[in-house]
Design a protein around this motif. Structure first.
Motif, PDB file in Angstrom:
ATOM      1  N   LYS A 128       0.871  -1.318   0.027  1.00  0.00           N
ATOM      2  CA  LYS A 128      -0.109  -0.039   0.013  1.00  0.00           C
ATOM      3  C   LYS A 128       0.886   1.298   0.111  1.00  0.00           C
ATOM      4  CE  LYS A 128      -3.920  -2.315   0.495  1.00  0.00           C
ATOM      5  NZ  LYS A 128      -3.677  -3.521  -0.572  1.00  0.00           N
ATOM      6  N   ARG A 129       2.087   1.087   0.374  1.00  0.00           N
ATOM      7  CA  ARG A 129       2.977   2.222   0.192  1.00  0.00           C
ATOM      8  C   ARG A 129       4.660   1.711   0.673  1.00  0.00           C
ATOM      9  NH1 ARG A 129       2.818   5.140   6.356  1.00  0.00           N
ATOM     10  NH2 ARG A 129       2.892   3.335   7.539  1.00  0.00           N
ATOM     11  N   VAL A 130       5.312   2.663   0.144  1.00  0.00           N
ATOM     12  CA  VAL A 130       6.926   2.180   0.097  1.00  0.00           C
ATOM     13  C   VAL A 130       7.418   3.669   0.851  1.00  0.00           C
ATOM     14  CG1 VAL A 130       8.999   1.991  -0.764  1.00  0.00           C
ATOM     15  CG2 VAL A 130       6.856   0.560  -1.821  1.00  0.00           C
ATOM     16  N   ILE A 131       8.227   3.507   1.915  1.00  0.00           N
ATOM     17  CA  ILE A 131       9.095   4.475   2.768  1.00  0.00           C
ATOM     18  C   ILE A 131      10.184   4.426   2.362  1.00  0.00           C
ATOM     19  CG2 ILE A 131       9.597   5.200   4.868  1.00  0.00           C
ATOM     20  CD1 ILE A 131       6.883   4.087   6.030  1.00  0.00           C
ATOM     21  N   PHE A 132      10.721   5.600   1.880  1.00  0.00           N
ATOM     22  CA  PHE A 132      12.296   5.829   1.268  1.00  0.00           C
ATOM     23  C   PHE A 132      12.833   6.495   2.492  1.00  0.00           C
ATOM     24  CE2 PHE A 132      10.396   4.851  -2.699  1.00  0.00           C
ATOM     25  CZ  PHE A 132      11.255   4.354  -3.415  1.00  0.00           C
ATOM     26  N   ASN A 133      13.633   5.837   3.552  1.00  0.00           N
ATOM     27  CA  ASN A 133      14.024   6.369   4.675  1.00  0.00           C
ATOM     28  C   ASN A 133      15.373   7.326   4.131  1.00  0.00           C
ATOM     29  OD1 ASN A 133      13.007   5.211   7.224  1.00  0.00           O
ATOM     30  ND2 ASN A 133      13.082   3.577   5.859  1.00  0.00           N
TER      31      ASN A 133
END
Length: 120
Positions: A82-87
């Protein structure tokens, strides 16, 4: 609310942000699965070294630099998160484009900050 999360780039080293993220996600009652370079366990979460067809992944949180992400492009899309987080340090315009083409939302953010501010 629990968002099953894949920590991609998980580390066994306690001083790494990915390791701390696993611990903070668990403390916030988030189900966690993890993939890293070395097999092992962090706070009871098994770290796999190969892509696994995990089911119902809500969030993929990245702790891999853009060059190392390339090996996982197809895999990430196949999970249909549902989402991808780019740290911080993982920002990747090439992967942004692929995610957009596959209607997968993403954000450049810090998982630890999102958790600490109740925005996860």
């Amino acid at each position: 609310m629990s968002y099953k999360t894949l920590v991609l780039g998980a580390s066994l080293k306690p001083n790494r942000y990915s390791n701390y993220a696993i611990q903070r996600l668990l403390a916030n009652q988030v189900e966690v699965v993890a993939i890293g370079q070395r097999k092992g366990e962090v706070s009871g979460v098994r770290i796999d070294t190969e892509p696994v067809a995990y089911e119902e992944i809500h969030t993929v949180t990245l702790y891999l630099n853009p060059k190392r992400q390339r090996d996982y492009y197809v895999y990430i899309v196949s999970l249909k998160p549902k989402r991808v987080i780019f740290n911080p340090g993982t920002e990747n315009p090439e992967l942004y484009k692929i995610l957009k083409e596959n209607n997968i939302p993403f954000e450049a953010a810090c998982t630890l900050v999102l958790l600490s501010t109740n925005q996860y």
